[in-house]
Design a protein around this motif. Sequence first.
Motif, PDB file in Angstrom:
ATOM      1  N   LEU A  13      -6.541   6.699  -4.119  1.00 13.06           N
ATOM      2  CA  LEU A  13      -5.833   7.929  -4.408  1.00 13.06           C
ATOM      3  C   LEU A  13      -4.224   7.718  -4.188  1.00 13.06           C
ATOM      4  O   LEU A  13      -3.317   8.295  -4.938  1.00 13.06           O
ATOM      5  N   ALA A  14      -3.856   7.158  -3.299  1.00 12.54           N
ATOM      6  CA  ALA A  14      -2.542   6.846  -3.072  1.00 12.54           C
ATOM      7  C   ALA A  14      -1.783   5.931  -4.237  1.00 12.54           C
ATOM      8  O   ALA A  14      -0.758   6.426  -4.783  1.00 12.54           O
ATOM      9  N   HIS A  15      -2.595   4.905  -4.579  1.00 16.51           N
ATOM     10  CA  HIS A  15      -2.138   4.226  -5.834  1.00 16.51           C
ATOM     11  C   HIS A  15      -1.985   5.278  -7.096  1.00 16.51           C
ATOM     12  O   HIS A  15      -0.997   5.034  -7.943  1.00 16.51           O
ATOM     13  N   ALA A  16      -2.820   6.145  -7.290  1.00 12.74           N
ATOM     14  CA  ALA A  16      -2.973   6.943  -8.328  1.00 12.74           C
ATOM     15  C   ALA A  16      -1.651   7.992  -8.319  1.00 12.74           C
ATOM     16  O   ALA A  16      -1.132   8.068  -9.450  1.00 12.74           O
ATOM     17  N   HIS A  17      -1.404   8.366  -7.266  1.00 14.70           N
ATOM     18  CA  HIS A  17      -0.431   9.273  -7.205  1.00 14.70           C
ATOM     19  C   HIS A  17       1.345   8.687  -7.161  1.00 14.70           C
ATOM     20  O   HIS A  17       2.075   9.039  -7.754  1.00 14.70           O
ATOM     21  N   HIS A  18       0.899   7.363  -6.787  1.00 13.82           N
ATOM     22  CA  HIS A  18       2.290   6.639  -6.857  1.00 13.82           C
ATOM     23  C   HIS A  18       2.476   6.042  -8.260  1.00 13.82           C
ATOM     24  O   HIS A  18       3.820   6.038  -8.511  1.00 13.82           O
TER      25      HIS A  18
ATOM     26  N   MET B 114       0.679  -1.296   0.112  1.00 15.41           N
ATOM     27  CA  MET B 114      -0.135  -0.080   0.180  1.00 15.41           C
ATOM     28  C   MET B 114       1.090   1.124   0.091  1.00 15.41           C
ATOM     29  O   MET B 114       1.314   1.670   1.087  1.00 15.41           O
ATOM     30  N   PRO B 115       0.849   2.052  -1.164  1.00 17.44           N
ATOM     31  CA  PRO B 115       1.885   3.142  -1.188  1.00 17.44           C
ATOM     32  C   PRO B 115       1.274   4.116  -0.302  1.00 17.44           C
ATOM     33  O   PRO B 115       0.022   4.230   0.079  1.00 17.44           O
ATOM     34  N   ALA B 116       2.111   5.363   0.379  1.00 17.41           N
ATOM     35  CA  ALA B 116       1.273   6.126   1.249  1.00 17.41           C
ATOM     36  C   ALA B 116       1.076   7.220   0.321  1.00 17.41           C
ATOM     37  O   ALA B 116       1.554   7.499  -0.913  1.00 17.41           O
ATOM     38  N   LEU B 117       0.199   8.147   0.666  1.00 18.94           N
ATOM     39  CA  LEU B 117      -0.410   9.367   0.205  1.00 18.94           C
ATOM     40  C   LEU B 117       0.666  10.587   0.253  1.00 18.94           C
ATOM     41  O   LEU B 117       1.370  10.482   1.236  1.00 18.94           O
TER      42      LEU B 117
END
Length: 996
Positions: free
Chosen positions: A284-289, A172-175
């Motif tokens: 959103l975290a996945h999108a930004h990452h 899980m990437p961080a925001l």
Amino acid sequence: MRGDRRRPAQVRFDDAAEVMVASGIVDVDYVAAQLGTTFASPLEAARAVVDAGDVSPHPLFEAQWIGRRRSWQRAGLHPVLWYVAERRRRNRIAPHPLVDPRIIFAAYPEARHHPYGALSYWLGAAGPGTPLPTRILPRKVSWSTYRAAAIDAATQWREEVVRERPHLVGPMPALPASLGTSPAVTVVMAAQDAGPLVHRTVASLQAQSFTDWHLVAVDRGSADDTAAVLQGVAAFDERITVVREARCSEAHALNVALEHGTAEHVAFLPLGREWLPDMLGDLLAHAHHSGAAAVVAGAGAVGRSRHELLGGRPVDLATALLRRDAVKDVGGFDEGLEGAVERDLVLRLTRDHEPLAVDVPVLRRPEAPHPGFADDWDSVVLERQLVDWDAAARKQTDEALVSHVMPLGPEPRRTVEWLGSVPREGSELVLVGVRTRRAHHVLAASIAAVISGARFVSVPAPVSLSVATNVGIVEATGSTVVLVRPEAMPPRQPIAERLAGVLREPGVGLAQPLVVDLDGVVLSAGARFTAANPHPELFLAGLPTSDAVRIGPCEVAAPAAPLVALRTEAAVGLRGLDARYHSVLAETDLGLRAHRAGLGATVLVPDAVITSRTAYAEPERLIGAMASLRPTVLAGPPPPTDRSRDQLRTAGLEVTDERSRRVAADPEDRTAPSVLVPELVLRAVEGIRESPPRLRWAVDIASPAAQRGDRWGDTYFARSLADALERRGQHVAVDRRDARQRDSRDHDDVLLVLRGLDRVTPRPGLLNMEWIISHPDMITPDEVAGFDLVYAASTSWSARVSREWGTPVSPLLQCTDTRWFHPDRAEPDTGPALLFVGNSRGIYRYAVRSALAIGADLTLHGNDWTDFVERDQIASGGVDNREVGVLYASAGIVLNDHHLDMRRDSFASNRLFDAAACGARILSDRIDGLEEIFSGLVLPFDNEHELARLAKPPYDAFPDNETRRQIATRIIAEHSFDKRAETLIDDAVRALLARR
């Protein structure tokens, strides 16, 4: 900016950082606490605020507190830039609940001219020890003390709410700290004829752990109440925008919603779907990452790649997050397609951008329990980790202290209202936040930290309101605990000590106040059960509050209210509210368990009143809660004996039958979930042939409900008249403007309209009476013709319109309440030399303007005068009506004036009768009949010269003290509310007997 190709909105956002620094509305330490980093300069911190989106630049500036419906977003401005640039309104806007511009201007008049507004001036003038410019706090709190509390609150929020969470499946990437825009996500919704689904769907969005979103809901010309329900939800959450469209395709509605969005990413939430709490944040975290134009989670056999989509797998945009510029680049939804618009959009979008498929759980399981219960058993499991009942049972409590426990709702303003309303002596307030938004968390925690007896407890786990309440119970230190739901408004008068006193009586386990709706009509007086039906009915629902007051304190089967009180020992012994209930019927279940445990009965306390912002429960949630309560009622000992028939008889009502009312999730769908709720059929006990005759009266007035109408003269007039009627054995309900459509008026005998600003339609079947006490210009012949009896507070006008309109209008002058207005209230000439008591009504009133023009020593009491006179010329914002008589009796001269039409048609104001009953000398604008009515106590003045002459001691134009006292005695005898009540009762009885 020559050569700068940035979009205008981007330029304005870049300007915001420099404006923040120039205006002083940036606090480096406070920004650092929110973002978990450090900054080398205020400008660097300001730029971080702009980049981060939902971050406050200063402890005394909160974007959520200004700009209804996020005005800065519509203008394309950063909130700070919008605030300091709003020239016309800036000086009146409060940028924070603890910043009152009026206090700043009173201390620093030059602040009105500051280029960046009141807050910027105050920050430049204030030192660490300067008290905050607020009226909310019960004591003075220094700026440095609050600043430290706000920084601590922001740090706590960062540590508890914005920490990385382990995910169920996969990495899980961080925001990132900066999300580019605020709001970061625009959620779009197209709605048509699906009203019952609105609340539950939107609630899943409001429950998101990521809170920087903006919902644009487009109603497609619904024929049911969908639009109204959406508007109602939006009224309590400024992140929601509702757009009304005519009947149109779903594609058109979605395109309209996209046009209203400003965020970098867009999500789609159809009515009837529910997201899990972490959905937006995780996607959103996945999108930004990844930088992907489309992130698709999917559920079941949903297509999550272009290959799968081309192979025929269904598209579900409810499980996707798209980049808004990518959607616009492909032209949005194709409005020419009959169907499959979602598949068409995604295929066009993924032509050059393969969607990112992620293993993120997004949708709530369709097999979730009824909505009356918590969404699953997670709340029960979490409660075991959060609440230590055994430790709470060993804790000593303070017998002299009442603890209020309130989980936070979605609206920060409601929390601040409670923080400013709970009495400081003998009370404490425990606020419990469940994964609250940054603004709400920081406001609640920081303000609570500087208020004695207030505490904020943060619960980062997603638990129900019942579990949150239980967390607060074990934190309570008082021996009495008041459980408050977010929809309960702070009472206008303190009620905690009253409820605690009832709990000290033998055999009492819980105490419930009378609950009214926003219109002032009874919403609940507790729950009642019958032997044949395990479902509760809301006792006295729909009746006026006067019926509950007439019944008095009484036992009910169980509470049904957003506020109940019980002993803390009992609450702990019962293990609080059942964790499986979300909120509805949780208090009812608690009361039934208390009765079965031998802890005492539930008592209704009708002279303690609270207002609920919402209905008791939405049908769907109520149905689920009743399904959960039914086994408990059927399995255990029966609920307490139903005494409602005898109690209603006390109020002048008798039960003629009992029926079952169907409550359905969808009233139009016979297959929708439903329950049968017991309902009493009532009629009024005929009292006209009693001796003396007793009637039920509905007195209708134009004043609005709640505190807005408390300062209206109509309200005081109606209360005094109702008391006079009650003293003569009548049953009286005073209905303000919002309550005049209550169905229970059919139980009344008489509708008496005190005609002010509103025209009221007569009620069929009742004796309809109208008393015109003001604004004669608004009266028409067809209006008076619709009433059975008509009165007017002018002898000459009554005679003229009776002759011209052919409808009898009887003269019935205004009057005075002799309990508060009589010569013995004070010694003459010991008070103000020249007195005016009254509100401005939005105009520079003739009497006040004339008095100040001649330089008179005027004492002015009333509201809304600051637009016309200096603040130091206003003695107070108003005087309790029961104390006005002291001022009148002691004054040298009392001033009075009338509306233009009242003056022309000789409608003598209520103030004249009140002051005359005190034996006061009165100067008024000229109307006919002053000498005949007041025998020299009231003298007219036609200009400022006459006012100056008559207002000058020794007041030779007026009678001496003894003569004025004799005249006052006559006024009391002839023009009291008791005298008017006699006339009204006699006329009503004669008319009703003649009719029958």
